[in-house]
Design a protein around this motif. Structure first.
Motif, PDB file in Angstrom:
ATOM      1  N   ILE A 178       8.658 -60.472  59.212  1.00 24.36           N
ATOM      2  CA  ILE A 178      10.401 -60.436  59.282  1.00 24.36           C
ATOM      3  C   ILE A 178      10.780 -58.679  58.154  1.00 24.36           C
ATOM      4  O   ILE A 178      10.153 -58.983  57.571  1.00 24.36           O
ATOM      5  N   PHE A 179      11.442 -58.295  58.897  1.00 23.74           N
ATOM      6  CA  PHE A 179      12.138 -57.427  58.398  1.00 23.74           C
ATOM      7  C   PHE A 179      13.139 -57.369  58.376  1.00 23.74           C
ATOM      8  O   PHE A 179      14.031 -57.450  59.354  1.00 23.74           O
ATOM      9  N   VAL A 180      13.797 -57.351  57.524  1.00 26.88           N
ATOM     10  CA  VAL A 180      15.641 -57.952  57.067  1.00 26.88           C
ATOM     11  C   VAL A 180      16.095 -56.760  56.067  1.00 26.88           C
ATOM     12  O   VAL A 180      15.657 -55.924  54.390  1.00 26.88           O
ATOM     13  N   SER A 181      17.372 -56.359  56.361  1.00 12.14           N
ATOM     14  CA  SER A 181      18.357 -55.367  55.926  1.00 12.14           C
ATOM     15  C   SER A 181      19.694 -56.895  55.661  1.00 12.14           C
ATOM     16  O   SER A 181      20.190 -57.071  56.308  1.00 12.14           O
ATOM     17  N   VAL A 182      20.123 -56.250  54.081  1.00  9.60           N
ATOM     18  CA  VAL A 182      20.555 -56.938  53.615  1.00  9.60           C
ATOM     19  C   VAL A 182      21.852 -56.045  53.342  1.00  9.60           C
ATOM     20  O   VAL A 182      21.899 -55.240  52.018  1.00  9.60           O
ATOM     21  N   ALA A 183      23.036 -56.474  53.211  1.00 10.08           N
ATOM     22  CA  ALA A 183      24.377 -55.301  52.165  1.00 10.08           C
ATOM     23  C   ALA A 183      24.329 -55.922  50.734  1.00 10.08           C
ATOM     24  O   ALA A 183      23.553 -57.217  50.955  1.00 10.08           O
ATOM     25  N   PRO A 184      24.265 -55.036  49.542  1.00 11.79           N
ATOM     26  CA  PRO A 184      25.185 -53.706  50.665  1.00 11.79           C
ATOM     27  C   PRO A 184      23.692 -52.758  51.055  1.00 11.79           C
ATOM     28  O   PRO A 184      24.189 -52.503  52.056  1.00 11.79           O
ATOM     29  N   ASP A 185      22.671 -52.749  50.416  1.00  6.86           N
ATOM     30  CA  ASP A 185      21.718 -51.808  51.806  1.00  6.86           C
ATOM     31  C   ASP A 185      20.389 -51.721  50.607  1.00  6.86           C
ATOM     32  O   ASP A 185      19.216 -51.163  49.969  1.00  6.86           O
ATOM     33  N   HIS A 186      19.984 -53.432  50.849  1.00  3.86           N
ATOM     34  CA  HIS A 186      18.054 -53.449  50.442  1.00  3.86           C
ATOM     35  C   HIS A 186      17.449 -53.667  51.364  1.00  3.86           C
ATOM     36  O   HIS A 186      18.529 -55.248  52.658  1.00  3.86           O
ATOM     37  N   SER A 234      20.691 -57.138  59.571  1.00  7.27           N
ATOM     38  CA  SER A 234      19.923 -56.727  60.349  1.00  7.27           C
ATOM     39  C   SER A 234      18.655 -58.036  60.136  1.00  7.27           C
ATOM     40  O   SER A 234      18.028 -57.528  59.416  1.00  7.27           O
ATOM     41  N   MET A 235      17.611 -58.697  61.312  1.00  3.23           N
ATOM     42  CA  MET A 235      16.275 -59.021  61.042  1.00  3.23           C
ATOM     43  C   MET A 235      15.526 -58.180  62.276  1.00  3.23           C
ATOM     44  O   MET A 235      16.176 -58.492  63.629  1.00  3.23           O
ATOM     45  N   SER A 236      14.477 -58.140  61.964  1.00  2.93           N
ATOM     46  CA  SER A 236      13.681 -57.444  63.127  1.00  2.93           C
ATOM     47  C   SER A 236      12.007 -58.384  63.107  1.00  2.93           C
ATOM     48  O   SER A 236      11.826 -58.865  61.912  1.00  2.93           O
ATOM     49  N   MET A 260       9.855 -50.839  53.857  1.00  4.11           N
ATOM     50  CA  MET A 260       9.709 -51.650  54.845  1.00  4.11           C
ATOM     51  C   MET A 260       9.325 -50.599  55.518  1.00  4.11           C
ATOM     52  O   MET A 260       8.920 -51.275  56.986  1.00  4.11           O
ATOM     53  N   GLU A 261       9.883 -49.405  56.091  1.00  3.87           N
ATOM     54  CA  GLU A 261       9.672 -48.362  57.121  1.00  3.87           C
ATOM     55  C   GLU A 261       7.601 -48.426  57.256  1.00  3.87           C
ATOM     56  O   GLU A 261       7.514 -48.846  58.763  1.00  3.87           O
ATOM     57  N   ILE A 262       7.599 -47.848  56.341  1.00  4.70           N
ATOM     58  CA  ILE A 262       6.150 -47.721  56.218  1.00  4.70           C
ATOM     59  C   ILE A 262       5.175 -49.453  56.943  1.00  4.70           C
ATOM     60  O   ILE A 262       4.227 -49.425  57.569  1.00  4.70           O
ATOM     61  N   LEU A 263       5.591 -50.411  55.874  1.00  5.80           N
ATOM     62  CA  LEU A 263       4.764 -51.797  55.909  1.00  5.80           C
ATOM     63  C   LEU A 263       5.152 -52.032  57.414  1.00  5.80           C
ATOM     64  O   LEU A 263       4.095 -52.762  58.389  1.00  5.80           O
ATOM     65  N   SER A 264       6.555 -51.764  58.472  1.00  8.53           N
ATOM     66  CA  SER A 264       6.291 -51.574  59.484  1.00  8.53           C
ATOM     67  C   SER A 264       5.736 -51.114  60.325  1.00  8.53           C
ATOM     68  O   SER A 264       4.728 -52.236  61.211  1.00  8.53           O
ATOM     69  N   GLU A 265       5.084 -49.957  59.978  1.00  6.25           N
ATOM     70  CA  GLU A 265       3.994 -48.873  60.996  1.00  6.25           C
ATOM     71  C   GLU A 265       2.880 -50.162  60.827  1.00  6.25           C
ATOM     72  O   GLU A 265       2.091 -49.442  61.608  1.00  6.25           O
TER      73      GLU A 265
END
Length: 178
Positions: free
Chosen positions: A65-73, A159-161, A21-26
């Motif tokens: 849309i960059f999404v972080s869900v629990a537990p940790d995905h 979170s969502m960015s 996700m980090e590489i894609l967002s960059e």
């Protein structure tokens, strides 16, 4: 993608969902600012309806849309049209983005299917949550791993960015070459 991960840090696991996700967002943002929203915290309990309403609004637009869900995905959603999205992701220890793209058979995904499963992902009932997680996150070879991961605890959106790059070329087809 594996080359980008290797250039970043040779110890990064190429199946890391966060690194993917980090590489894609960059690549998508190219230094442009992102806007974001946190959905839970010590002073803010998670409200599934708020996250689902936000996602429904976002997939109707043209922002990544960059999404972080629990537990940790962590995963990225790219609206492709008013009817389809693409989820871009790795899944820790199971597959990298290249396997996801080539083996999942889930690109594109109908927006309606995505939103239905996104909603069910937050069910306290594992019998509802796990099948939704499998639709959203499993390749044929990772079904058991995804089921085990999302079967342990209820999920919630951390979170969502979003970022609004030029995702579309002149021919109207989605492209990551912003």
């Amino acid at each position: 993608m594996r080359d980008a991960l290797a250039r970043r840090n040779s110890t990064v696991n190429p199946t890391s969902c966060f690194a993917t996700m980090e590489i894609l967002s960059e690549a998508i943002c190219q230094g442009r600012p992102m806007t974001g929203q946190t959905f839970n915290g010590a002073d803010r309990p998670f409200v599934p309806k708020k996250a689902i309403d936000t996602m429904t609004r976002l997939v109707a637009g043209d922002a990544a849309i960059f999404v972080s869900v629990a537990p940790d995905h962590h995963f990225t959603v790219l609206p492709l049209s008013d009817r389809e999205i693409a989820i871009m992701q790795g899944f820790q220890g199971c597959y990298g983005i290249d396997e996801w793209i080539n083996e999942s058979g889930k690109i594109p995904m109908l927006t309606k299917v995505f939103l239905d499963c996104f909603d069910k992902l937050f069910s306290p009932d594992a019998g509802v949550r796990v099948p939704a997680a499998i639709v959203l996150f499993a390749t044929p070879g990772s079904v058991e791993d995804v089921a085990a991961y999302f079967g342990v605890q209820a999920s919630f959106v951390k979170s969502m960015s979003t970022a609004s790059p030029n995702l579309f070329q002149a021919d109207g087809k989605a492209s990551l070459a912003a």
